[in-house]
Design an enzyme around this catalytic site. Structure first.
Site, PDB file in Angstrom:
ATOM      1  N   GLU A  67      -3.382   2.552  -7.360  1.00 14.25           N
ATOM      2  CA  GLU A  67      -3.611   3.330  -6.244  1.00 14.25           C
ATOM      3  C   GLU A  67      -2.513   4.592  -6.774  1.00 14.25           C
ATOM      4  O   GLU A  67      -2.136   4.386  -5.687  1.00 14.25           O
ATOM      5  CB  GLU A  67      -3.889   3.321  -4.650  1.00 14.25           C
ATOM      6  CG  GLU A  67      -4.504   2.102  -4.821  1.00 14.25           C
ATOM      7  CD  GLU A  67      -4.668   2.060  -3.249  1.00 14.25           C
ATOM      8  OE1 GLU A  67      -6.519   1.866  -3.000  1.00 14.25           O
ATOM      9  OE2 GLU A  67      -4.350   1.507  -2.605  1.00 14.25           O
TER      10      GLU A  67
ATOM     11  N   HIS B 275       0.950  -1.525   0.216  1.00 15.53           N
ATOM     12  CA  HIS B 275       0.149   0.527   0.072  1.00 15.53           C
ATOM     13  C   HIS B 275       1.159   1.247  -0.331  1.00 15.53           C
ATOM     14  O   HIS B 275       2.103   1.794   0.790  1.00 15.53           O
ATOM     15  CB  HIS B 275      -0.981   0.102   0.949  1.00 15.53           C
ATOM     16  CG  HIS B 275      -1.883   1.720   1.341  1.00 15.53           C
ATOM     17  ND1 HIS B 275      -1.638   1.876   1.705  1.00 15.53           N
ATOM     18  CD2 HIS B 275      -3.129   0.875   0.741  1.00 15.53           C
ATOM     19  CE1 HIS B 275      -2.809   2.828   1.427  1.00 15.53           C
ATOM     20  NE2 HIS B 275      -4.032   2.305   0.908  1.00 15.53           N
TER      21      HIS B 275
END
Ligand code: PEP
Length: 249
Positions: free
Chosen positions: A168, A96
């Site tokens: 992302e 992430h």
């Protein structure tokens, strides 16, 4: 056919009591839907609470936000993949952007975590994305594919075929700036092409999620974009009613 995936990343919010209250409220309204899959990524302390509340709901699963790459050892404060599995997690976020940019995790560490996840029977969701400066320099595809190929390095093809990926863009996470559906599609199709080169036709079944300021107002349009197979949602997944509106998109 790939089922659309709605993944909630609660980040460092919702400890066990709040997680229980959220799930009770959400489950009271969200009836089982066969045509989509919902994933929750609570913080490590809330994984057991959420997974137990979802025990009778095969349409929803629980993941952990991070793991260490070793299975056990002297790593104070860390959680391993076997421990996450034992707590009821089935999935794990790897790489992430907050792990990469706040905690300085590297591509090599992401790769070790992907391998650790498979050893424990967890499905890794490998997150990739470029910084604003990289985007402005025209480097988006190079950065994203570097993160992707490093993350799956020396991972068996059959395992890669069972993974999920999330694009992302870092400049869109928690900023209120969303990539346009066209921006997302362009990168998603580059990811899909790289996966096809890596493992052949089996890559067609791999879900590629978009994450970055997704909310109830833009989820439907993003999900309709070519090659966008689901959404990974941070801030807008924290409220049970708001999350219900997104998963019903
Ligand atoms: C995330 O945490 O993965 C994310 C996409 O956050 P947000 O939706 O808040 O931008």
């Amino acid at each position: 056919m790939k089922l659309p995936i709605f993944a909630a990343n609660w980040k460092m919010h919702h400890g066990p009591s709040d997680a229980r209250a959220f799930m009770k409220s959400f489950l009271a309204h969200y009836r089982r839907q066969q045509d989509r899959k919902v994933l929750f990524f609570p913080n490590a302390l809330s994984v057991t609470t959420v997974s137990e509340l979802l025990r009778d709901r095969p349409d929803m699963e629980t993941g952990i936000q991070n793991i260490h790459w070793e299975d056990k050892g002297a790593f104070t404060g860390e959680n391993s993949a076997p421990m996450a599995r034992d707590s009821g997690a089935t999935h794990v976020l790897v790489g992430h952007s907050e792990r990469r940019h706040v905690f300085h995790e590297t591509d090599v560490e992401s790769n070790l975590k992907v391998k650790a996840a498979f050893r424990a029977g967890l499905t890794p969701v490998l997150c990739v994305g470029e910084l604003l400066a990289e985007r402005d320099a025209g480097d988006t595809e190079r950065v994203v594919l570097r993160q992707l190929l490093a993350g799956i390095s020396e991972v068996e093809e059959g395992q890669v075929a069972s993974m999920m990926f999330a694009y992302e863009p870092v400049w869109a996470i928690g900023t209120g700036r969303t990539a346009t559906p066209q921006d997302a599609s362009t990168v998603h199709s580059a990811i899909a092409a790289a996966l096809k080169t890596a493992i052949g036709e089996r890559a067609a079944g791999i879900p590629i999620l978009y994450g970055g300021s997704v909310n109830r107002g833009n989820a439907t349009t993003l999900l309709a974009a070519p090659d966008v197979d689901g959404v990974l949602v941070g801030g807008a997944s924290l409220d049970a009613d708001g999350w219900n509106a997104i998963v019903c998109a």
